[in-house]
Design a protein around this motif. Structure first.
Motif, PDB file in Angstrom:
ATOM      1  N   SER A  84       0.827  -1.204   0.000  1.00  0.00           N
ATOM      2  CA  SER A  84       0.000   0.000   0.000  1.00  0.00           C
ATOM      3  C   SER A  84       0.865   1.259   0.000  1.00  0.00           C
ATOM      4  O   SER A  84       0.584   2.226  -0.716  1.00  0.00           O
ATOM      5  CB  SER A  84      -0.925  -0.004   1.224  1.00  0.00           C
ATOM      6  OG  SER A  84      -1.813   1.083   1.187  1.00  0.00           O
ATOM      7  N   LYS A  85       1.934   1.247   0.786  1.00  0.00           N
ATOM      8  CA  LYS A  85       2.837   2.404   0.825  1.00  0.00           C
ATOM      9  C   LYS A  85       3.606   2.551  -0.482  1.00  0.00           C
ATOM     10  O   LYS A  85       3.911   3.669  -0.911  1.00  0.00           O
ATOM     11  CB  LYS A  85       3.794   2.283   2.012  1.00  0.00           C
ATOM     12  CG  LYS A  85       3.125   2.494   3.360  1.00  0.00           C
ATOM     13  CD  LYS A  85       4.128   2.505   4.481  1.00  0.00           C
ATOM     14  CE  LYS A  85       3.441   2.710   5.834  1.00  0.00           C
ATOM     15  NZ  LYS A  85       2.738   4.015   5.916  1.00  0.00           N
ATOM     16  N   ALA A  86       3.924   1.432  -1.128  1.00  0.00           N
ATOM     17  CA  ALA A  86       4.586   1.498  -2.438  1.00  0.00           C
ATOM     18  C   ALA A  86       3.648   2.127  -3.469  1.00  0.00           C
ATOM     19  O   ALA A  86       4.073   2.924  -4.305  1.00  0.00           O
ATOM     20  CB  ALA A  86       5.000   0.096  -2.885  1.00  0.00           C
ATOM     21  N   VAL A  87       2.351   1.776  -3.390  1.00  0.00           N
ATOM     22  CA  VAL A  87       1.363   2.394  -4.271  1.00  0.00           C
ATOM     23  C   VAL A  87       1.291   3.896  -4.001  1.00  0.00           C
ATOM     24  O   VAL A  87       1.289   4.717  -4.923  1.00  0.00           O
ATOM     25  CB  VAL A  87      -0.025   1.750  -4.067  1.00  0.00           C
ATOM     26  CG1 VAL A  87      -1.099   2.526  -4.817  1.00  0.00           C
ATOM     27  CG2 VAL A  87      -0.006   0.302  -4.540  1.00  0.00           C
ATOM     28  N   GLY A 246       6.610  -3.316 -14.145  1.00  0.00           N
ATOM     29  CA  GLY A 246       5.638  -2.734 -13.230  1.00  0.00           C
ATOM     30  C   GLY A 246       5.574  -3.476 -11.911  1.00  0.00           C
ATOM     31  O   GLY A 246       5.462  -2.862 -10.843  1.00  0.00           O
ATOM     32  N   MET A 247       5.658  -4.802 -11.958  1.00  0.00           N
ATOM     33  CA  MET A 247       5.650  -5.607 -10.736  1.00  0.00           C
ATOM     34  C   MET A 247       6.873  -5.316  -9.880  1.00  0.00           C
ATOM     35  O   MET A 247       6.788  -5.214  -8.659  1.00  0.00           O
ATOM     36  CB  MET A 247       5.605  -7.091 -11.100  1.00  0.00           C
ATOM     37  CG  MET A 247       4.358  -7.512 -11.865  1.00  0.00           C
ATOM     38  SD  MET A 247       2.908  -7.654 -10.830  1.00  0.00           S
ATOM     39  CE  MET A 247       3.259  -9.184  -9.977  1.00  0.00           C
ATOM     40  N   ARG A 248       8.033  -5.173 -10.548  1.00  0.00           N
ATOM     41  CA  ARG A 248       9.260  -4.871  -9.802  1.00  0.00           C
ATOM     42  C   ARG A 248       9.206  -3.473  -9.203  1.00  0.00           C
ATOM     43  O   ARG A 248       9.740  -3.234  -8.117  1.00  0.00           O
ATOM     44  CB  ARG A 248      10.487  -5.003 -10.720  1.00  0.00           C
ATOM     45  CG  ARG A 248      10.880  -6.432 -11.023  1.00  0.00           C
ATOM     46  CD  ARG A 248      12.317  -6.506 -11.525  1.00  0.00           C
ATOM     47  NE  ARG A 248      12.474  -5.759 -12.767  1.00  0.00           N
ATOM     48  CZ  ARG A 248      12.356  -6.283 -13.982  1.00  0.00           C
ATOM     49  NH1 ARG A 248      12.047  -7.580 -14.095  1.00  0.00           N
ATOM     50  NH2 ARG A 248      12.520  -5.559 -15.072  1.00  0.00           N
ATOM     51  N   MET A 249       8.583  -2.537  -9.910  1.00  0.00           N
ATOM     52  CA  MET A 249       8.468  -1.172  -9.407  1.00  0.00           C
ATOM     53  C   MET A 249       7.701  -1.153  -8.080  1.00  0.00           C
ATOM     54  O   MET A 249       8.076  -0.448  -7.139  1.00  0.00           O
ATOM     55  CB  MET A 249       7.757  -0.296 -10.438  1.00  0.00           C
ATOM     56  CG  MET A 249       7.512   1.134  -9.993  1.00  0.00           C
ATOM     57  SD  MET A 249       6.750   2.149 -11.295  1.00  0.00           S
ATOM     58  CE  MET A 249       5.171   1.281 -11.520  1.00  0.00           C
ATOM     59  N   ILE A 250       6.643  -1.929  -8.005  1.00  0.00           N
ATOM     60  CA  ILE A 250       5.851  -2.000  -6.775  1.00  0.00           C
ATOM     61  C   ILE A 250       6.608  -2.770  -5.694  1.00  0.00           C
ATOM     62  O   ILE A 250       6.664  -2.350  -4.536  1.00  0.00           O
ATOM     63  CB  ILE A 250       4.492  -2.679  -7.043  1.00  0.00           C
ATOM     64  CG1 ILE A 250       3.686  -1.886  -8.067  1.00  0.00           C
ATOM     65  CG2 ILE A 250       3.701  -2.833  -5.751  1.00  0.00           C
ATOM     66  CD1 ILE A 250       3.313  -0.496  -7.641  1.00  0.00           C
ATOM     67  N   ALA A 251       7.208  -3.890  -6.078  1.00  0.00           N
ATOM     68  CA  ALA A 251       7.853  -4.770  -5.097  1.00  0.00           C
ATOM     69  C   ALA A 251       9.098  -4.151  -4.482  1.00  0.00           C
ATOM     70  O   ALA A 251       9.424  -4.425  -3.326  1.00  0.00           O
ATOM     71  CB  ALA A 251       8.204  -6.108  -5.741  1.00  0.00           C
ATOM     72  N   GLY A 252       9.797  -3.294  -5.230  1.00  0.00           N
ATOM     73  CA  GLY A 252      11.057  -2.736  -4.729  1.00  0.00           C
ATOM     74  C   GLY A 252      10.879  -1.969  -3.443  1.00  0.00           C
ATOM     75  O   GLY A 252      11.482  -2.303  -2.407  1.00  0.00           O
ATOM     76  N   PHE A 253      10.039  -0.953  -3.457  1.00  0.00           N
ATOM     77  CA  PHE A 253       9.820  -0.152  -2.251  1.00  0.00           C
ATOM     78  C   PHE A 253       9.040  -0.944  -1.213  1.00  0.00           C
ATOM     79  O   PHE A 253       9.257  -0.787  -0.008  1.00  0.00           O
ATOM     80  CB  PHE A 253       9.067   1.134  -2.612  1.00  0.00           C
ATOM     81  CG  PHE A 253       8.908   2.074  -1.454  1.00  0.00           C
ATOM     82  CD1 PHE A 253       9.963   2.867  -1.038  1.00  0.00           C
ATOM     83  CD2 PHE A 253       7.700   2.179  -0.784  1.00  0.00           C
ATOM     84  CE1 PHE A 253       9.819   3.734   0.028  1.00  0.00           C
ATOM     85  CE2 PHE A 253       7.541   3.047   0.279  1.00  0.00           C
ATOM     86  CZ  PHE A 253       8.604   3.831   0.682  1.00  0.00           C
TER      87      PHE A 253
END
Length: 329
Positions: A84-87, A246-253
């Motif tokens: 949620s915070k990554a979003v 896109g999945m990595r962008m969310i998963a990173g943070f």
């Protein structure tokens, strides 16, 4: 007017416009902080008032099982908080650059993650329910049956609530904490009213309490969804927008946030299972009441930090590092 005079006027107007924008942002920060503190106080008062009533009506041991069921969902929701915070972080940056298409990409990819974690969490709750008697052998057979069914009910709530946290992250990304806080207060108020009314009209049981708690969480997520599509009318989810990048962008943070979340999880939720197993469900009820006070103090401190996060992400996205530094100061 000469060219130098014209440049001066344009520069003055630009700086004045920038000052107005930053002043509005300051007002938004304080408004979000005030509503967050008010909502935390409101929800805490309702929770403090409700606990002794529920314990009295269903018994300390049954309330201990209710705490276990809520904690099972709480553990998964805490893990989902990283997503949620990554979003929130990525959406606030996309909004600052007026990239609506990127918001939809973030939304679509985050839903995949939320559904995956929700399925894992729901399966975990089902497994706990299936082996409830083995995990808590001192519990009576009748209460063990109720505990097993309670975990099955919570499994469904986990799946719905995890998906709903995507909408919460989106609302935070556009700094609409007023909506998030209003939905939270509505959830707590409706839950308290339903419990008091039902317990006075019908036979109060552990399962009825679990159902009311679960439906109140679902109601909160429905409010998030309705508000999201109202605030961001262009919001769309599509499988065509899902990609590895896109999945990595969310998963990173999200991975970075989860590291801190795991410590919180160990303190606030897993300990309840250990206490319930080692000392009994009645002692777990006493621990849960004391823990509520600590959670309230922690929530008050965390409220302002949550408000600052999308603001810092917005200015970071447009390369305004000076303003980010001032926010932390």
């Amino acid at each position: 007017m000469g060219s130098s005079g014209l440049r001066f006027v344009l520069a003055f107007r630009a700086s004045r416009y920038g000052a107005i924008i930053k002043m509005r942002q300051i007002h938004q920060i304080f408004f979000n902080a005030i509503t967050s503190y008010g909502a935390t106080l409101c929800r805490s008062i309702i929770a403090f008032s409700l606990v002794p009533y529920v314990v009295t009506r269903i018994g300390a041991e049954s309330y201990g099982v209710l705490l276990l069921a809520i904690s099972a969902m709480g553990m998964v929701v805490l893990l989902g908080m990283g997503l949620s915070k990554a979003v929130t972080k990525n959406v606030s940056g996309a909004v600052a650059k007026s990239e609506v298409g990127l918001v939809n990409i973030i939304y679509s990819n985050s839903l995949v993650w939320f559904i995956a974690i929700g399925l894992i969490g729901a399966l975990s709750a089902v497994l706990i329910g299936q082996h409830f008697s083995d995990l808590f052998p001192e519990v009576s057979p009748a209460l063990a049956r109720e505990g097993r069914l309670a975990m099955f009910i919570i499994a469904g709530a986990i799946l719905v609530c995890l998906v709903g946290d995507a909408w919460k992250g989106l609302l935070a990304g556009v700094q609409r904490y007023d909506i998030i806080n209003a939905a939270g207060c509505l959830q707590s108020g409706v839950r308290a009213i339903c419990i008091v009314v039902y317990f006075n009209l019908a036979n109060p049981t552990l399962l009825s309490a679990v159902v009311i708690f679960s439906l109140s969480y679902v109601l909160e997520r429905i409010c998030f969804a309705a508000a999201c599509y109202k605030v961001i009318p262009e919001l769309r989810a599509s499988s065509a927008l899902v990609s590895r990048l896109g999945m990595r962008m969310i998963a990173g943070f999200a991975t970075f946030v989860v590291i801190g979340t795991v410590a919180n999880l160990l303190i606030s939720h897993l300990v309840k299972f250990l206490i319930g197993r080692s000392f009994g469900l009645t002692e777990l009820t006493n621990y849960g009441i004391a823990l509520t006070l600590m959670v309230f103090a922690n929530a008050m401190v965390r409220s302002f930090a949550n408000v600052l996060m999308p603001v810092a992400s917005k200015y970071h996205a447009v390369g305004d590092g000076g303003t980010v530094g001032k926010l932390f100061i």
